[in-house]
Design a protein around this motif. Structure first.
Motif, PDB file in Angstrom:
ATOM      1  N   LEU B  26     -23.963 -76.521  16.289  1.00 19.15           N
ATOM      2  CA  LEU B  26     -25.278 -76.502  16.928  1.00 19.15           C
ATOM      3  C   LEU B  26     -25.834 -75.077  16.973  1.00 19.15           C
ATOM      4  N   ALA B  27     -24.982 -74.130  17.360  1.00 16.57           N
ATOM      5  CA  ALA B  27     -25.433 -72.739  17.479  1.00 16.57           C
ATOM      6  C   ALA B  27     -25.875 -72.192  16.126  1.00 16.57           C
ATOM      7  N   LEU B  28     -25.069 -72.422  15.103  1.00 19.55           N
ATOM      8  CA  LEU B  28     -25.411 -71.896  13.781  1.00 19.55           C
ATOM      9  C   LEU B  28     -26.681 -72.554  13.233  1.00 19.55           C
ATOM     10  N   SER B  29     -26.749 -73.868  13.381  1.00 10.82           N
ATOM     11  CA  SER B  29     -27.917 -74.591  12.862  1.00 10.82           C
ATOM     12  C   SER B  29     -29.181 -74.157  13.591  1.00 10.82           C
ATOM     13  N   LEU B  30     -29.076 -74.011  14.905  1.00 12.74           N
ATOM     14  CA  LEU B  30     -30.237 -73.572  15.690  1.00 12.74           C
ATOM     15  C   LEU B  30     -30.656 -72.165  15.299  1.00 12.74           C
ATOM     16  N   LEU B  31     -29.696 -71.307  15.074  1.00 14.77           N
ATOM     17  CA  LEU B  31     -30.001 -69.925  14.700  1.00 14.77           C
ATOM     18  C   LEU B  31     -30.838 -69.896  13.426  1.00 14.77           C
ATOM     19  N   VAL B  32     -30.393 -70.656  12.425  1.00 13.40           N
ATOM     20  CA  VAL B  32     -31.120 -70.690  11.146  1.00 13.40           C
ATOM     21  C   VAL B  32     -32.529 -71.250  11.349  1.00 13.40           C
ATOM     22  N   VAL B  33     -32.617 -72.371  12.059  1.00 10.62           N
ATOM     23  CA  VAL B  33     -33.919 -73.031  12.235  1.00 10.62           C
ATOM     24  C   VAL B  33     -34.884 -72.151  13.029  1.00 10.62           C
ATOM     25  N   VAL B  34     -34.371 -71.538  14.087  1.00  9.71           N
ATOM     26  CA  VAL B  34     -35.241 -70.688  14.919  1.00  9.71           C
ATOM     27  C   VAL B  34     -35.734 -69.491  14.116  1.00  9.71           C
ATOM     28  N   ASP B  45     -44.816 -79.131   3.094  1.00  9.17           N
ATOM     29  CA  ASP B  45     -44.070 -80.315   3.564  1.00  9.17           C
ATOM     30  C   ASP B  45     -42.600 -80.230   3.209  1.00  9.17           C
ATOM     31  N   ASN B  46     -42.344 -79.821   1.964  1.00 10.76           N
ATOM     32  CA  ASN B  46     -40.957 -79.806   1.490  1.00 10.76           C
ATOM     33  C   ASN B  46     -40.117 -78.756   2.210  1.00 10.76           C
ATOM     34  N   ASP B  47     -40.745 -77.625   2.518  1.00 10.64           N
ATOM     35  CA  ASP B  47     -40.009 -76.576   3.227  1.00 10.64           C
ATOM     36  C   ASP B  47     -39.592 -77.050   4.617  1.00 10.64           C
ATOM     37  N   VAL B  48     -40.487 -77.771   5.294  1.00  9.71           N
ATOM     38  CA  VAL B  48     -40.152 -78.271   6.632  1.00  9.71           C
ATOM     39  C   VAL B  48     -39.003 -79.265   6.544  1.00  9.71           C
ATOM     40  N   ARG B  49     -39.099 -80.105   5.560  1.00 10.58           N
ATOM     41  CA  ARG B  49     -38.037 -81.097   5.365  1.00 10.58           C
ATOM     42  C   ARG B  49     -36.696 -80.391   5.104  1.00 10.58           C
ATOM     43  N   ASN B  50     -36.767 -79.363   4.239  1.00 11.49           N
ATOM     44  CA  ASN B  50     -35.540 -78.614   3.944  1.00 11.49           C
ATOM     45  C   ASN B  50     -34.987 -77.936   5.193  1.00 11.49           C
ATOM     46  N   LEU B  51     -35.907 -77.451   6.014  1.00  9.31           N
ATOM     47  CA  LEU B  51     -35.497 -76.747   7.225  1.00  9.31           C
ATOM     48  C   LEU B  51     -34.600 -77.631   8.099  1.00  9.31           C
ATOM     49  N   PHE B  52     -34.952 -78.907   8.177  1.00 12.53           N
ATOM     50  CA  PHE B  52     -34.206 -79.797   9.071  1.00 12.53           C
ATOM     51  C   PHE B  52     -32.932 -80.364   8.437  1.00 12.53           C
ATOM     52  N   THR B  53     -32.681 -79.962   7.219  1.00 10.99           N
ATOM     53  CA  THR B  53     -31.360 -80.283   6.652  1.00 10.99           C
ATOM     54  C   THR B  53     -30.441 -79.071   6.775  1.00 10.99           C
ATOM     55  N   ALA B  54     -30.926 -78.063   7.485  1.00  9.72           N
ATOM     56  CA  ALA B  54     -30.152 -76.823   7.595  1.00  9.72           C
ATOM     57  C   ALA B  54     -29.074 -76.917   8.659  1.00  9.72           C
ATOM     58  N   THR B 113     -31.581 -81.985  17.703  1.00 13.74           N
ATOM     59  CA  THR B 113     -31.868 -80.733  18.416  1.00 13.74           C
ATOM     60  C   THR B 113     -32.690 -79.780  17.546  1.00 13.74           C
ATOM     61  N   ILE B 114     -32.266 -79.594  16.294  1.00 12.25           N
ATOM     62  CA  ILE B 114     -32.998 -78.633  15.447  1.00 12.25           C
ATOM     63  C   ILE B 114     -34.378 -79.175  15.077  1.00 12.25           C
ATOM     64  N   MET B 115     -34.485 -80.493  14.961  1.00  9.94           N
ATOM     65  CA  MET B 115     -35.812 -81.063  14.696  1.00  9.94           C
ATOM     66  C   MET B 115     -36.758 -80.781  15.865  1.00  9.94           C
ATOM     67  N   LEU B 116     -36.252 -80.979  17.064  1.00  7.21           N
ATOM     68  CA  LEU B 116     -37.075 -80.757  18.255  1.00  7.21           C
ATOM     69  C   LEU B 116     -37.479 -79.283  18.375  1.00  7.21           C
ATOM     70  N   VAL B 117     -36.493 -78.405  18.262  1.00  8.09           N
ATOM     71  CA  VAL B 117     -36.762 -76.973  18.427  1.00  8.09           C
ATOM     72  C   VAL B 117     -37.676 -76.470  17.302  1.00  8.09           C
ATOM     73  N   GLY B 118     -37.346 -76.846  16.066  1.00  5.42           N
ATOM     74  CA  GLY B 118     -38.141 -76.389  14.918  1.00  5.42           C
ATOM     75  C   GLY B 118     -39.579 -76.877  14.994  1.00  5.42           C
ATOM     76  N   THR B 119     -39.765 -78.139  15.353  1.00  9.43           N
ATOM     77  CA  THR B 119     -41.116 -78.696  15.436  1.00  9.43           C
ATOM     78  C   THR B 119     -41.932 -78.002  16.522  1.00  9.43           C
ATOM     79  N   VAL B 120     -41.283 -77.738  17.644  1.00  6.93           N
ATOM     80  CA  VAL B 120     -41.989 -77.042  18.735  1.00  6.93           C
ATOM     81  C   VAL B 120     -42.438 -75.658  18.284  1.00  6.93           C
TER      82      VAL B 120
END
Lengths: 300, 246
Positions: B26-34, B45-54, B113-120
């Motif tokens: 969770l910490a690593l994934s959140l770090l990348v997404v944030v 669109d594709n970049d956002v999608r890629n972001l949430f596979t991080a 979690t990363i979807m929520l944080v990234g989208t916000v």
């Protein structure tokens, strides 16, 4: 059918024949001691019995079924192996909870067996903080979880302090008194002598002796009787007339009558009108019997 | 089988390993997404999608499976485990299924979690965000990959048994061998179990400038992963069935 039957059990590891044609039964309601020197094949035999080691030949069964064929095996057989290990990060209670779920035992059994082995106070501590004796108690609790018909214990007193050993002795006797068949290997001969009904002695992977404790202690002829009377010469003649061998001990030491119980000697003396001064069973110690059976090998 | 599954899941819950790996993933994934959500300027669109596979759950889950299975030998608990469940093949299958379930759960936590944080963060920056259909698509692919690599990790741990060697082997495959193969010989690299095939399921090759044409089609990638799992299961089953536990 005995609860545990071992027939012609052999196990070879490469060029080493660890267990060679072992056959014996374990009876219900009795504690059987399993003795042998280092490398005798005790642990291999127990592991073969429990399906952990594949026998090269022969069978080891519980009520006619191999361990792997038992339905809910923990209700039939409880086992404590010499190297009982636990995940160090799991608490004692959680270790038992996992086993209870696997064996489909009621969760309440966890508290029952924790209480039985005296680990309730330490149940929620991680196992890595347990002493060796506490780990041994946890292993025994694991074995008792399914209230099994057969208990197999490999060196169960390892790590136990004297009160723990006394507790173990009582636990073994109590399990046997409830009709359980108990097989216990131990290197503590004095401990075994106080706890067991039957003895199996192996050495070099082969059976060296098997029988009741009295039979094994008594040697080939069984227990002997030592007797002193007001007239040992008359008594000796009476015993010989009844068909028994008699050995006279040094002056005033009385007589040794091998293979005859004190009760029978007493009856013969009574019939001959001879007053007895002393009468009792004479046995070898288990250690003497063990050395005689194994050819003097040191015990494990 | 259900008792075995429950027991394996209970084992997972009653050590700190699972919690620690969830926290680390969770910490690593959140770090990348944030960091990417805050710092990147251009998003499509594709970049956002890629972001949430991080999310890093794939790697952590395969390690969790390896640790869970090889740990039975490391802590010498395999004896009591087999005594409680003498059918070794059922035991192996239950372990694989439970780690697949655990993998999916871990991925669910991290991905949501990363979807929520990234989208916000992206919304606050008035950047492009993914629509619900895209998010759901990413979610199920992540869960599927996590489940598959969870089972794979158990298979690897059951074959290798030496926990340290198994972990080093997985890390080497994931960070050295497969990326190299994907770069130099993508026709072979895309069949890899830790990077190639999972990327095919997720259909992500990377940010800007990379595409997914070298990846396996999702359905084929799933079959390839099942093939890897089956191979490790068969090898592990052969070792378990015939082996003595001394």
């Amino acid at each position: 059918m005995a609860p545990v039957e071992i027939r012609g059990l052999s196990k070879r590891f490469g060029n080493v024949l660890a267990v060679n044609d072992l056959s014996f039964d374990i009876d219900a309601g009795r504690v059987t001691g399993f003795l042998g020197p280092n490398g005798a094949g005790k642990s291999t035999s127990l592991r073969a019995l429990l399906g952990l080691v594949r026998p090269t030949s022969g069978t080891a069964t519980f009520g006619g079924r191999r361990y792997e064929e038992l339905q809910r095996p923990s209700t039939k057989v409880g086992a404590v192996l010499e190297d009982a290990s636990f995940h160090p990060g799991r608490t004692g209670r959680n270790h038992l909870r996992v086993l209870a779920v696997t064996g489909r035992h009621p969760p309440e059994r966890v508290d029952v067996v924790l209480d039985t082995v005296g680990l309730t106070a330490a149940a929620d501590r991680r196992v890595k903080g347990y002493s060796m004796g506490m780990r041994q108690r946890l292993a025994i609790a694991s074995a008792l979880l399914g209230d099994p018909e057969v208990l197999i214990l490999d060196e169960p007193t390892n790590g136990l302090d004297p009160p723990g050993i006394a507790w173990m002795r009582g636990m073994l006797r109590e399990q046997a008194s409830r009709g359980r068949a108990v097989l216990v290997s131990s290197h503590l001969l004095a401990e075994v002598a106080q706890s067991v009904d039957d003895v199996v002695v192996i050495s070099g992977g082969q059976m060296r002796g098997h029988g009741t404790l009295e039979q094994v202690l008594g040697g080939d002829e069984g227990p002997a009787t030592q007797v002193r009377s007001q007239d040992d010469q008359r008594l000796a003649r009476a015993l010989q007339a009844a068909g028994h061998d008699v050995t006279a001990l040094a002056a005033g030491g009385g007589l040794i009558v091998p293979g005859v119980s004190p009760q029978d000697v007493g009856v013969i003396a009574h019939d001959a009108g001879i007053y007895l001064v002393a009468l009792g069973q004479q046995s070898r110690s288990l250690e003497q019997a063990f050395f005689a059976l194994t050819g003097g090998e040191s015990i494990a | 089988m259900s008792a075995l599954l429950q027991a394996e899941l209970l084992k997972l819950r009653t050590t700190r390993t699972f919690v620690a790996l969830v926290a680390a993933a969770l910490a690593l994934s959140l770090l990348v997404v944030v960091l990417v959500s805050i710092l990147a300027d251009e998003f499509n669109d594709n970049d956002v999608r890629n972001l949430f596979t991080a999310d890093f759950t794939g790697l952590f889950i395969v390690l969790l499976g390896v640790i869970g299975m090889a740990g039975e030998w490391r802590h010498r608990t395999i004896t009591s485990t087999v005594l409680a469940a003498p059918d070794r093949i059922r035991l192996l299958a239950a372990k694989m299924l439970s780690y697949a379930a655990a993998g999916a759960l871990l991925s669910l936590i991290v991905t949501l979690t990363i979807m929520l944080v990234g989208t916000v963060i992206l919304s606050l920056r008035d950047k492009e965000t993914a629509d619900l259909a895209d998010l759901v698509d990413v979610l199920w692919r992540n869960l599927l990959v996590a489940a598959l690599v969870g089972a794979l990790g158990v298979g690897i741990g059951a074959v290798v048994r030496n926990q340290v060697a198994a972990i080093i082997g997985v890390l080497f495959a994931a960070f050295v061998l497969e990326p190299t193969l994907l770069g130099l010989a993508p026709d072979y690299g895309r069949f890899g179990p830790t990077q190639g095939a999972p990327s095919g399921i997720i259909q992500v090759a990377g940010f800007d400038g990379e595409d997914t044409e070298n990846l396996l089609a999702p359905g084929v990638a799933v079959l390839v992963m099942l093939g890897w799992i089956g191979a490790f299961f068969a090898a592990a089953a052969a070792r378990l069935r015939g082996g003595d536990l001394v």
